[in-house]
Scaffold this motif. Structure first.
Motif, PDB file in Angstrom:
ATOM      1  N   ALA A 258       0.227  -1.558   0.251  1.00 19.85           N
ATOM      2  CA  ALA A 258      -0.137   0.131   0.112  1.00 19.85           C
ATOM      3  C   ALA A 258       1.010   1.375   0.100  1.00 19.85           C
ATOM      4  O   ALA A 258       0.677   2.272  -1.261  1.00 19.85           O
ATOM      5  CB  ALA A 258      -0.208  -0.261   1.204  1.00 19.85           C
ATOM      6  N   LEU A 259       1.880   1.417   0.770  1.00 20.34           N
ATOM      7  CA  LEU A 259       2.837   2.413   0.718  1.00 20.34           C
ATOM      8  C   LEU A 259       3.704   2.628  -0.118  1.00 20.34           C
ATOM      9  O   LEU A 259       3.994   3.558  -0.949  1.00 20.34           O
ATOM     10  CB  LEU A 259       4.014   2.574   2.435  1.00 20.34           C
ATOM     11  N   ALA A 260       3.437   1.498  -1.106  1.00 19.53           N
ATOM     12  CA  ALA A 260       4.747   1.851  -2.329  1.00 19.53           C
ATOM     13  C   ALA A 260       3.727   2.042  -3.557  1.00 19.53           C
ATOM     14  O   ALA A 260       3.632   2.714  -4.571  1.00 19.53           O
ATOM     15  CB  ALA A 260       4.959   0.570  -2.556  1.00 19.53           C
ATOM     16  N   THR A 261       1.863   1.915  -3.665  1.00 21.57           N
ATOM     17  CA  THR A 261       1.472   2.360  -4.068  1.00 21.57           C
ATOM     18  C   THR A 261       0.854   3.632  -4.085  1.00 21.57           C
ATOM     19  O   THR A 261       0.623   4.662  -5.157  1.00 21.57           O
ATOM     20  CB  THR A 261      -0.061   1.858  -4.852  1.00 21.57           C
ATOM     21  N   GLN A 262       1.075   3.996  -2.960  1.00 18.97           N
ATOM     22  CA  GLN A 262       0.547   5.485  -2.190  1.00 18.97           C
ATOM     23  C   GLN A 262       1.877   6.048  -2.871  1.00 18.97           C
ATOM     24  O   GLN A 262       2.032   7.794  -3.259  1.00 18.97           O
ATOM     25  CB  GLN A 262       0.469   5.713  -1.080  1.00 18.97           C
ATOM     26  N   HIS A 263       3.208   6.176  -2.512  1.00 14.82           N
ATOM     27  CA  HIS A 263       4.479   7.026  -3.016  1.00 14.82           C
ATOM     28  C   HIS A 263       4.377   6.788  -4.566  1.00 14.82           C
ATOM     29  O   HIS A 263       4.590   8.096  -5.240  1.00 14.82           O
ATOM     30  CB  HIS A 263       5.739   5.339  -2.644  1.00 14.82           C
ATOM     31  N   GLY A 264       3.804   5.587  -5.509  1.00 10.05           N
ATOM     32  CA  GLY A 264       4.105   5.740  -6.906  1.00 10.05           C
ATOM     33  C   GLY A 264       2.856   7.158  -7.085  1.00 10.05           C
ATOM     34  O   GLY A 264       3.194   7.386  -8.344  1.00 10.05           O
ATOM     35  N   ALA A 265       1.819   6.650  -6.483  1.00  8.68           N
ATOM     36  CA  ALA A 265       1.031   8.639  -7.164  1.00  8.68           C
ATOM     37  C   ALA A 265       1.284   9.327  -6.574  1.00  8.68           C
ATOM     38  O   ALA A 265       0.634  10.978  -6.819  1.00  8.68           O
ATOM     39  CB  ALA A 265      -0.390   8.076  -5.737  1.00  8.68           C
ATOM     40  N   THR A 266       2.348   9.742  -5.198  1.00 12.55           N
ATOM     41  CA  THR A 266       2.157  10.822  -5.252  1.00 12.55           C
ATOM     42  C   THR A 266       4.064  11.477  -6.059  1.00 12.55           C
ATOM     43  O   THR A 266       3.636  12.522  -6.479  1.00 12.55           O
ATOM     44  CB  THR A 266       3.761  11.293  -3.671  1.00 12.55           C
ATOM     45  N   ALA A 267       4.782  10.270  -6.433  1.00 12.53           N
ATOM     46  CA  ALA A 267       5.614  10.539  -7.714  1.00 12.53           C
ATOM     47  C   ALA A 267       4.994  11.349  -8.815  1.00 12.53           C
ATOM     48  O   ALA A 267       5.678  12.626  -9.498  1.00 12.53           O
ATOM     49  CB  ALA A 267       6.459   9.464  -7.774  1.00 12.53           C
ATOM     50  N   ASP A 268       3.686  10.681  -9.116  1.00 15.71           N
ATOM     51  CA  ASP A 268       3.233  11.010  -9.933  1.00 15.71           C
ATOM     52  C   ASP A 268       3.185  12.723 -10.252  1.00 15.71           C
ATOM     53  O   ASP A 268       3.298  13.524 -10.601  1.00 15.71           O
ATOM     54  CB  ASP A 268       1.942   9.842 -10.326  1.00 15.71           C
ATOM     55  N   ALA A 269       1.969  13.127  -8.861  1.00  9.25           N
ATOM     56  CA  ALA A 269       0.941  14.467  -8.144  1.00  9.25           C
ATOM     57  C   ALA A 269       2.879  14.719  -8.910  1.00  9.25           C
ATOM     58  O   ALA A 269       2.783  15.913  -9.610  1.00  9.25           O
ATOM     59  CB  ALA A 269       1.329  13.767  -7.369  1.00  9.25           C
TER      60      ALA A 269
END
Length: 119
Positions: A18-29
């Protein structure tokens, strides 16, 4: 004890995922935000350049008004047309900047959820 380790390892792995997914979304943002800021800066610089050019043209015309014969009806009318054209150019720069601002605001509002802290 091994029974307790199984669910704990699975829970840890799920949280890591879940954290990896959140990190990826934040990096995209973050990339989108950086693009918005870079394009806003470039647009502001271009708008300023356009306005500076218009100001120089008006200043030049005012400095050479004797050459334009603005003391005659025809010369005054031509100078008025020139100033109206410059006013339209200025309005276009402002209008373009407003439209750009609206478009980028929508993008930024879409990013807002990516930066909210988890409750």
């Amino acid at each position: 004890m091994s029974e307790q380790a199984g669910p704990s390892v699975a829970a840890i792995q799920a949280r890591q995922s879940a954290l990896a997914t959140q990190h990826g979304a934040t990096a995209d943002a973050d990339r989108v935000l950086a693009d918005v800021l870079a394009s806003a800066d470039a647009t502001m610089r271009e708008s300023t350049k356009r306005l500076d050019t218009i100001a120089e043209e008006i200043d030049d015309a005012a400095a050479h008004r004797a050459d334009l014969a603005i003391d005659t009806p025809v010369g005054a009318r031509e100078f008025q047309k020139f100033l109206l054209a410059k006013q339209r150019e200025i309005a276009a720069v402002v209008s373009d900047a407003r439209e750009f601002g609206r478009a980028k605001r929508a993008v930024l509002e879409g990013l807002r959820d990516h930066y909210k802290a988890d409750d």
